[in-house]
Enzyme design. Sequence first.
Site, PDB file in Angstrom:
ATOM      1  N   GLU A 164      36.177  41.318  38.164  1.00 31.86           N
ATOM      2  CA  GLU A 164      35.403  42.478  37.707  1.00 31.86           C
ATOM      3  C   GLU A 164      34.766  42.227  36.342  1.00 31.86           C
ATOM      4  O   GLU A 164      35.442  41.801  35.394  1.00 31.86           O
ATOM      5  CB  GLU A 164      36.318  43.718  37.641  1.00 31.86           C
ATOM      6  CG  GLU A 164      35.589  44.956  37.119  1.00 31.86           C
ATOM      7  CD  GLU A 164      36.295  46.280  37.403  1.00 31.86           C
ATOM      8  OE1 GLU A 164      37.327  46.287  38.100  1.00 31.86           O
ATOM      9  OE2 GLU A 164      35.785  47.312  36.929  1.00 31.86           O
ATOM     10  N   LYS A 220      46.932  45.145  46.129  1.00 27.83           N
ATOM     11  CA  LYS A 220      46.191  44.540  44.996  1.00 27.83           C
ATOM     12  C   LYS A 220      46.850  44.917  43.685  1.00 27.83           C
ATOM     13  O   LYS A 220      47.184  46.083  43.480  1.00 27.83           O
ATOM     14  CB  LYS A 220      44.730  45.004  45.025  1.00 27.83           C
ATOM     15  CG  LYS A 220      43.935  44.567  43.790  1.00 27.83           C
ATOM     16  CD  LYS A 220      42.428  44.616  44.005  1.00 27.83           C
ATOM     17  CE  LYS A 220      41.765  45.923  43.714  1.00 27.83           C
ATOM     18  NZ  LYS A 220      41.880  46.416  42.336  1.00 27.83           N
ATOM     19  N   ASP A 233      45.399  49.466  46.324  1.00 27.33           N
ATOM     20  CA  ASP A 233      45.798  49.187  44.944  1.00 27.33           C
ATOM     21  C   ASP A 233      47.202  49.676  44.655  1.00 27.33           C
ATOM     22  O   ASP A 233      47.580  50.773  45.055  1.00 27.33           O
ATOM     23  CB  ASP A 233      44.871  49.960  43.987  1.00 27.33           C
ATOM     24  CG  ASP A 233      43.735  49.108  43.468  1.00 27.33           C
ATOM     25  OD1 ASP A 233      43.875  47.878  43.445  1.00 27.33           O
ATOM     26  OD2 ASP A 233      42.698  49.695  43.086  1.00 27.33           O
ATOM     27  N   SER A 243      40.636  53.678  41.720  1.00 25.05           N
ATOM     28  CA  SER A 243      39.457  54.400  41.224  1.00 25.05           C
ATOM     29  C   SER A 243      39.457  55.829  41.755  1.00 25.05           C
ATOM     30  O   SER A 243      38.673  56.657  41.306  1.00 25.05           O
ATOM     31  CB  SER A 243      38.160  53.684  41.635  1.00 25.05           C
ATOM     32  OG  SER A 243      38.155  53.413  43.017  1.00 25.05           O
TER      33      SER A 243
HETATM   34  O1  KIV Z   1      40.015  50.784  42.046  1.00 24.28           O
HETATM   35  C1  KIV Z   1      38.991  50.242  42.482  1.00 24.28           C
HETATM   36  O2  KIV Z   1      38.118  50.855  43.087  1.00 24.28           O
HETATM   37  C2  KIV Z   1      38.830  48.815  42.225  1.00 24.28           C
HETATM   38  C3  KIV Z   1      37.465  48.251  42.418  1.00 24.28           C
HETATM   39  C4  KIV Z   1      36.633  48.639  41.263  1.00 24.28           C
HETATM   40  C5  KIV Z   1      37.484  46.786  42.617  1.00 24.28           C
HETATM   41  O3  KIV Z   1      39.746  48.152  41.842  1.00 24.28           O
END
Ligand code: KIV
Length: 260
Positions: A177, A108, A80, A42
């Site tokens: 989500e 993730k 991520d 994000s």
């Molecule tokens: O990228 C992010 O912030 C996320 C959250 C919305 C779970 O994956």
Amino acid sequence: MKLSDLKKFKNHEIITCLTAYDASFADLFDQCGIDVILVGDSLGNVIKGEENTLGVTIDDMCYHTQAVANKIQNSLLIADMPYQTYSNPNDAIKNANLLLKAGAQVIKIEGGEECEAVFKSFQDEQIPVCGHLGLQPQSIQELGGYKVQGREEASAQKILKDAKLLEELGVEVMVLECIPTKLGKEISESISIPTIGIGAGNNCDGQVLVSYDMLDINLGRKPKFVKNFMTGNSSIEEAVKLFISEVKSRKFPSADYSYE
Ligand code: KIV
């Protein structure tokens, strides 16, 4: 925190998670007692000012993960893997190792059955993984927008089946989500690993929000599941502590911040 400690939360204590992208916010969240800090892709939206997360690179993620890792003392750090960095097992392992080297404890990825080979390679290499099902922002073009997932029976069954498969493939924790509350509950009760919801109702094993959203720093889109925790508070610290107490007591998310 170690990943093994987090897994003990299931059925005992609700997990709190916020995103952070730099050392100062990470330090503040860590000091406030947030269980998990997510360096989310994000950052494409809130740091780079882009429309979606598709332009985020592995270099971006490593830079921000390292900044966050420099100041974390207690929270678990998940990072991520960005778009197209895990299209095949070889790339997935190489890029995951870059994030682990930058300081992530868990990586993730978004996806279910279609990523089975990648999940298996992580399992073989003993790389700790967080799954991400329901709305997958990296598939925004295929999905045609940020829409609630799993409202129809077939789509709900696919998400539930993917959740069970990911558990079998050694995934340690899972973000859900933008799915109906009923489905968030069913998945959380059907698997033994913790679920962390964002717009997935208050029966998940934990809750995550993009920190900028809950601090009401907003560049545009404001999903229904976002609560402004700055309301009635005069500091970021107070807002984060309120988030923690409302998540731990299951006050947040109420129906106003959830989907039917
Ligand atoms: O990228 C992010 O912030 C996320 C959250 C919305 C779970 O994956």
